[in-house]
Design a protein around this motif. Sequence first.
Motif, PDB file in Angstrom:
ATOM      1  N   ALA A  10       0.832  -1.206   0.000  1.00 29.86           N
ATOM      2  CA  ALA A  10       0.000   0.000   0.000  1.00 29.86           C
ATOM      3  C   ALA A  10       0.865   1.254   0.000  1.00 29.86           C
ATOM      4  O   ALA A  10       0.587   2.229  -0.708  1.00 29.86           O
ATOM      5  CB  ALA A  10      -0.944  -0.006   1.200  1.00 29.86           C
ATOM      6  N   GLY A  11       1.938   1.218   0.782  1.00 34.44           N
ATOM      7  CA  GLY A  11       2.836   2.367   0.809  1.00 34.44           C
ATOM      8  C   GLY A  11       3.529   2.569  -0.527  1.00 34.44           C
ATOM      9  O   GLY A  11       3.671   3.712  -1.001  1.00 34.44           O
ATOM     10  N   ALA A  12       3.945   1.477  -1.160  1.00 35.60           N
ATOM     11  CA  ALA A  12       4.602   1.586  -2.459  1.00 35.60           C
ATOM     12  C   ALA A  12       3.654   2.122  -3.513  1.00 35.60           C
ATOM     13  O   ALA A  12       4.031   2.939  -4.361  1.00 35.60           O
ATOM     14  CB  ALA A  12       5.151   0.216  -2.875  1.00 35.60           C
ATOM     15  N   VAL A  13       2.407   1.657  -3.450  1.00 33.96           N
ATOM     16  CA  VAL A  13       1.416   2.141  -4.406  1.00 33.96           C
ATOM     17  C   VAL A  13       1.199   3.642  -4.220  1.00 33.96           C
ATOM     18  O   VAL A  13       1.184   4.418  -5.186  1.00 33.96           O
ATOM     19  CB  VAL A  13       0.087   1.360  -4.241  1.00 33.96           C
ATOM     20  N   ALA A  14       1.047   4.049  -2.981  1.00 31.71           N
ATOM     21  CA  ALA A  14       0.789   5.468  -2.713  1.00 31.71           C
ATOM     22  C   ALA A  14       1.957   6.338  -3.156  1.00 31.71           C
ATOM     23  O   ALA A  14       1.772   7.410  -3.754  1.00 31.71           O
ATOM     24  CB  ALA A  14       0.498   5.670  -1.224  1.00 31.71           C
ATOM     25  N   PHE A 269      -1.806  -8.170  -4.755  1.00 35.85           N
ATOM     26  CA  PHE A 269      -2.496  -8.541  -5.979  1.00 35.85           C
ATOM     27  C   PHE A 269      -2.393  -7.394  -6.973  1.00 35.85           C
ATOM     28  O   PHE A 269      -3.007  -6.362  -6.805  1.00 35.85           O
ATOM     29  CB  PHE A 269      -3.964  -8.879  -5.705  1.00 35.85           C
ATOM     30  N   GLN A 270      -1.550  -7.584  -7.968  1.00 42.45           N
ATOM     31  CA  GLN A 270      -1.430  -6.679  -9.108  1.00 42.45           C
ATOM     32  C   GLN A 270      -1.261  -5.199  -8.712  1.00 42.45           C
ATOM     33  O   GLN A 270      -2.006  -4.328  -9.165  1.00 42.45           O
ATOM     34  CB  GLN A 270      -2.653  -6.848 -10.025  1.00 42.45           C
ATOM     35  N   PRO A 271      -0.244  -4.913  -7.902  1.00 42.29           N
ATOM     36  CA  PRO A 271      -0.070  -3.523  -7.444  1.00 42.29           C
ATOM     37  C   PRO A 271       0.308  -2.558  -8.571  1.00 42.29           C
ATOM     38  O   PRO A 271       0.001  -1.365  -8.480  1.00 42.29           O
ATOM     39  CB  PRO A 271       1.064  -3.645  -6.412  1.00 42.29           C
ATOM     40  N   LEU A 272       0.973  -3.051  -9.611  1.00 42.74           N
ATOM     41  CA  LEU A 272       1.333  -2.152 -10.706  1.00 42.74           C
ATOM     42  C   LEU A 272       0.086  -1.699 -11.469  1.00 42.74           C
ATOM     43  O   LEU A 272      -0.021  -0.525 -11.876  1.00 42.74           O
ATOM     44  CB  LEU A 272       2.334  -2.837 -11.650  1.00 42.74           C
ATOM     45  N   HIS A 273      -0.880  -2.617 -11.634  1.00 43.66           N
ATOM     46  CA  HIS A 273      -2.178  -2.205 -12.183  1.00 43.66           C
ATOM     47  C   HIS A 273      -2.764  -1.054 -11.368  1.00 43.66           C
ATOM     48  O   HIS A 273      -3.325  -0.107 -11.923  1.00 43.66           O
ATOM     49  CB  HIS A 273      -3.185  -3.369 -12.122  1.00 43.66           C
ATOM     50  N   GLN A 274      -2.664  -1.196 -10.055  1.00 42.02           N
ATOM     51  CA  GLN A 274      -3.309  -0.246  -9.151  1.00 42.02           C
ATOM     52  C   GLN A 274      -2.751   1.163  -9.305  1.00 42.02           C
ATOM     53  O   GLN A 274      -3.428   2.152  -9.004  1.00 42.02           O
ATOM     54  CB  GLN A 274      -3.127  -0.744  -7.710  1.00 42.02           C
ATOM     55  N   VAL A 275      -1.513   1.259  -9.800  1.00 44.55           N
ATOM     56  CA  VAL A 275      -0.929   2.579 -10.069  1.00 44.55           C
ATOM     57  C   VAL A 275      -1.201   3.024 -11.499  1.00 44.55           C
ATOM     58  O   VAL A 275      -1.692   4.120 -11.740  1.00 44.55           O
ATOM     59  CB  VAL A 275       0.598   2.559  -9.819  1.00 44.55           C
ATOM     60  N   VAL A 276      -0.895   2.141 -12.462  1.00 44.36           N
ATOM     61  CA  VAL A 276      -0.876   2.642 -13.845  1.00 44.36           C
ATOM     62  C   VAL A 276      -2.260   2.881 -14.419  1.00 44.36           C
ATOM     63  O   VAL A 276      -2.445   3.805 -15.225  1.00 44.36           O
ATOM     64  CB  VAL A 276      -0.043   1.727 -14.778  1.00 44.36           C
ATOM     65  N   ILE A 277      -3.257   2.065 -14.053  1.00 48.36           N
ATOM     66  CA  ILE A 277      -4.581   2.309 -14.628  1.00 48.36           C
ATOM     67  C   ILE A 277      -5.234   3.525 -13.984  1.00 48.36           C
ATOM     68  O   ILE A 277      -5.490   4.518 -14.662  1.00 48.36           O
ATOM     69  CB  ILE A 277      -5.463   1.044 -14.581  1.00 48.36           C
TER      70      ILE A 277
ATOM     71  N   LEU B  95      -9.825  -8.177  -1.814  1.00 45.61           N
ATOM     72  CA  LEU B  95      -8.518  -7.898  -2.393  1.00 45.61           C
ATOM     73  C   LEU B  95      -7.692  -7.059  -1.422  1.00 45.61           C
ATOM     74  O   LEU B  95      -8.240  -6.274  -0.639  1.00 45.61           O
ATOM     75  CB  LEU B  95      -8.680  -7.147  -3.725  1.00 45.61           C
ATOM     76  N   PRO B  96      -6.368  -7.177  -1.472  1.00 48.22           N
ATOM     77  CA  PRO B  96      -5.517  -6.487  -0.500  1.00 48.22           C
ATOM     78  C   PRO B  96      -5.142  -5.064  -0.931  1.00 48.22           C
ATOM     79  O   PRO B  96      -5.397  -4.658  -2.059  1.00 48.22           O
ATOM     80  CB  PRO B  96      -4.265  -7.366  -0.472  1.00 48.22           C
ATOM     81  N   HIS B  97      -4.527  -4.335  -0.061  1.00 48.39           N
ATOM     82  CA  HIS B  97      -3.895  -3.012  -0.254  1.00 48.39           C
ATOM     83  C   HIS B  97      -4.698  -2.020  -1.084  1.00 48.39           C
ATOM     84  O   HIS B  97      -4.130  -1.207  -1.816  1.00 48.39           O
ATOM     85  CB  HIS B  97      -2.453  -3.139  -0.783  1.00 48.39           C
ATOM     86  N   GLY B  98      -6.034  -2.095  -0.971  1.00 50.70           N
ATOM     87  CA  GLY B  98      -6.858  -1.050  -1.560  1.00 50.70           C
ATOM     88  C   GLY B  98      -7.123  -1.165  -3.040  1.00 50.70           C
ATOM     89  O   GLY B  98      -7.744  -0.287  -3.637  1.00 50.70           O
ATOM     90  N   ILE B  99      -6.690  -2.261  -3.673  1.00 50.72           N
ATOM     91  CA  ILE B  99      -6.991  -2.409  -5.097  1.00 50.72           C
ATOM     92  C   ILE B  99      -8.435  -2.868  -5.245  1.00 50.72           C
ATOM     93  O   ILE B  99      -8.961  -3.628  -4.422  1.00 50.72           O
ATOM     94  CB  ILE B  99      -6.023  -3.407  -5.794  1.00 50.72           C
TER      95      ILE B  99
END
Lengths: 328, 328, 328, 328
Positions: A10-14, A269-277, B95-99
Amino acid sequence: MSALDRTDPAGAVAAAAARCSNWGRWGDDDVKGTLNLVTDDHRRRAAGLVRRGAAFSLAQPFDMDGPQQGWRRRTNPVHTMLDTGVDAEFADQGLPHGIGGADDVVAMPLQCSTQWDGLGHIFDHGRAWNGRRASAVVTSDGDGVTGMETVAGDFTGRGVLLDVGRHLGTDPAGTGGELPDGFAITAEHLDATVAAQGPTSAVGPGDFLVVRTGQYGRTRRDGWGSYAGGPAPGLSFTTVDWLREHDVAAVATDTWGFEVRPNEFDDAFQPLHQVVIPHLGLFLGEMWALEELGADCAADGTYEFLLTAPPLPITGAVGSPINPIALK
Amino acid sequence: MSALDRTDPAGAVAAAAARCSNWGRWGDDDVKGTLNLVTDDHRRRAAGLVRRGAAFSLAQPFDMDGPQQGWRRRTNPVHTMLDTGVDAEFADQGLPHGIGGADDVVAMPLQCSTQWDGLGHIFDHGRAWNGRRASAVVTSDGDGVTGMETVAGDFTGRGVLLDVGRHLGTDPAGTGGELPDGFAITAEHLDATVAAQGPTSAVGPGDFLVVRTGQYGRTRRDGWGSYAGGPAPGLSFTTVDWLREHDVAAVATDTWGFEVRPNEFDDAFQPLHQVVIPHLGLFLGEMWALEELGADCAADGTYEFLLTAPPLPITGAVGSPINPIALK
Amino acid sequence: MSALDRTDPAGAVAAAAARCSNWGRWGDDDVKGTLNLVTDDHRRRAAGLVRRGAAFSLAQPFDMDGPQQGWRRRTNPVHTMLDTGVDAEFADQGLPHGIGGADDVVAMPLQCSTQWDGLGHIFDHGRAWNGRRASAVVTSDGDGVTGMETVAGDFTGRGVLLDVGRHLGTDPAGTGGELPDGFAITAEHLDATVAAQGPTSAVGPGDFLVVRTGQYGRTRRDGWGSYAGGPAPGLSFTTVDWLREHDVAAVATDTWGFEVRPNEFDDAFQPLHQVVIPHLGLFLGEMWALEELGADCAADGTYEFLLTAPPLPITGAVGSPINPIALK
Amino acid sequence: MSALDRTDPAGAVAAAAARCSNWGRWGDDDVKGTLNLVTDDHRRRAAGLVRRGAAFSLAQPFDMDGPQQGWRRRTNPVHTMLDTGVDAEFADQGLPHGIGGADDVVAMPLQCSTQWDGLGHIFDHGRAWNGRRASAVVTSDGDGVTGMETVAGDFTGRGVLLDVGRHLGTDPAGTGGELPDGFAITAEHLDATVAAQGPTSAVGPGDFLVVRTGQYGRTRRDGWGSYAGGPAPGLSFTTVDWLREHDVAAVATDTWGFEVRPNEFDDAFQPLHQVVIPHLGLFLGEMWALEELGADCAADGTYEFLLTAPPLPITGAVGSPINPIALK
């Protein structure tokens, strides 16, 4: 970029979102995200890349022998006939003067095979592209704001193949090179591939970046296994800055999920999606068939082409099956 | 060509087939029909037609507000969600970390909206393209010989718009001109439109001929009415020789059924289909959206473009929904 | 009950809910609502009503010739074949020793034809049956609390036909009597029908009340018209107290929507649903075919029977297509 | 009956058909086959079997967690929502006075879970029930002669459970007894089970014979494995004479395919189907859930009940999903 803290997705995504966000860049009403980077002039120059007129379909077959195993109620496409040639020849179709016909139907998840992820596909903490509330974008009626119909004409431009599988992988069966599952492609790997491939591989604003890992070729040799949802090579979470800096219009891979699996965090679960989309407004292509194109690019040393990958403009869709065409 | 005998569609079909057949022209095993006319060199030259980089989507919207009314069990596309943004924001998606995510499904006839007819779509007296028995081509398992997957990469080439609606029709509401239902477009009408439009409209081997009647624009103004299956302007049965002589790769129109409706025989159903699909091996595009392209061509006087209209490679399909892209 | 204030549906709903609510009556965890009233003893007595062994199917045909016109993306059922007898006789199905087979698929809205409304179908101000938050009951994954699978075995009991169409309507074509569209059936009408029909029509706790208006028979004579969603005879909003007092297990009608249409308020949509489903926990049957049963009951003067109307236990469904069987 | 010649399934099928055929028994126009044996008097007596009023649903769950793995394009049911409670609570559904709604859709093969095989499901050398040509019965339009709608009201009668798994199997986990895969249930096994269970188990004309093998219970403990299409206990090919002599109206089992798998011939596919459906006109029930009913019958020693298993009257269907109800 510093090393990832595996315990804090979560921190990395933010942090990545804060560094790379495109919110507001194309106005508050924007629905096209990074496709704004594809201008008429870009498309005009892309058409100029066509030297031989060779066309390549980058779609996998759409049928019941596909990779889906039921995850998220995703089936493979079910294709059924409403009328057949057997009927036309042997049964009474009720038509005059000897005409006969066949007709058919399909039922399929929009993301069951070669596809675009739309901007309504992924959210971050309830926020969609450009900062909108997810609930204001995608209801049971579909995506009322960024549905695929809003970008029906926008998927044409310069494509660049980075064949990471060929340049950094192994070639166990002479199929052109492939990365192992779990291989995280970093910015350094992308740059090294550009350097190895030569000047036609330079990546710039508005380009459609196509990354071959070789995993799809491996499934053609070894069977699907857990292709749809299992371990895979793919982009590292750390490439988010590279993608933002190069201002690509879209990224497509020959894997199910674009980013490396397992993800680079302990519980993720798919953290890069969570940033780029939601934050970059970036369109993702998944499950592309890149074996033939990869071989051709290796053969002629030219990794750029005119890419046309039009989505079906299904109103409110958050993704679309596609048959991308590369014209060299 | 002499006048049609309205009482003998079967005779007219047989005579036209005898005059124009392409059976055997590309070998006994051929599955591509007139798409054989689209060569790499043709595609290379087509890419050279791109001057401005302007892209036009020629697809109609795919949704429940479409024209289908149930004929041949053809419904409009039914698009449903597997997950939504409302869920992502307010429910627990696990799903985890807010996605959060949205996902969707479609069920649709392959020919419910903008589409290609494949070579397995129509038969003449139990015979399919190249003389094959219909029962050996399309069973309940689909088209095992000429399924759309066999031509996945072949729908790219030079497109030419003949805007017959604009040049020979009336313009009741300033929408660019339209032909009345039942108007049979003859070879003379096609030639006159070429002449009126000028040299960019010349039609030759391997070209994708796109004919605008204006009927689709009329539905946008007046409602669908019986667009899917009812009266329409369209090509006359007598154009079969013109199509064969010009050796076009495909023909597309903005109407449901490509040929004029009612048909030009007393008791008939799509007799031109019965000749051009099984005997010429010609691909037909139907229900294309040509209003925006038509206006642009009229404005700049250029009626040729790079057309990319890739079908979904659904294994065994006798047709495919498409989003054709014209690049000028 | 006093006259309805046509300008205040919300007030009427709130007042009726306050008077008639069953929330908590069967415990906080209840998922069966009024089906709790159907006990083993009730079913045992219902089986004792079978005198002749005559069975009646109360389902309408499920096919493309049904009433749906697209409202709420509701299509008619689309039934397609995976294999056919024509294939078995004339094509190679790949099976040994002369066996051949046919197989099929259906795609349909669960409420497109004869059906039960489940308890997750309707909400009042975001509240579902028993006071639960709607968002905690039905997400995109379906109804996780009161899905039809939770009541798979509960739709068997005493059925009572109140043939209001026959007793209070007109009989324009000798089809048994019918009410005009917009006719609001009140408690007085129900009581009068019971009185006219005689003692086998008494309605009590746990009974399945089946109300015939005759509208379905009218569509068999005159065509569907706007049967699915248009004007119809049906229960008045004012019957809510009668339904609660008689403690019926369910109510079914031969109309699309159970309650009278247009509704009895100036700007309203199915206000009786809004009370009886979430507040009473009442199951509603719609689009039942009651012509044959009605004629039989009129002929033998017996209006009670064993009703078995099992839903398909589709996990998470908020309704189910059914084929109810009346056994007299 | 003499021992089977494992090398000659076609010969065994032909001989059994010659011995047991019901062609012509109920007239040349018959479409109901063995359901003709279920008379009003039979149903009246069946209703008299109800002693306690206990109702049992014999359906398996219909959802994506089912056994289908894609064979014959059979998927598990795909259930999707058109509207949800989350929408009703948090999004704008466009409805007045606080009403909210949920609605849903299903796409499924008609034989994906608990079901009836119709008479159009299986053919012998191109012949359907009553000697009709298969091509004249089931085309791409469906079964135009013996579609499930023709027997919509005929699946009510006396059911008899023969719990062969309990009486002749083992009980590895205290789940009530089960037969191993490949166990062929013979006439002797059926008779022995009748004898062991006592007089309520006598099987006669018009009865619905329900055979529990225990395989479904095994899947509940061990997972689906290859339940849909793999090895299974089931009726021996040699039971065809027993079934014909007892004149049962239908046979149902808790397995995928009713007969033993692997089949009792070296190269064979469902030879008992090939006799009983087209030649006897017998309806087959498959994938029934019999664990709860089996336990109850063992507990009270009563194996007969009123069975109501109405198919969805999908026009032209060759099978139907069902929720059979046993009332004891």
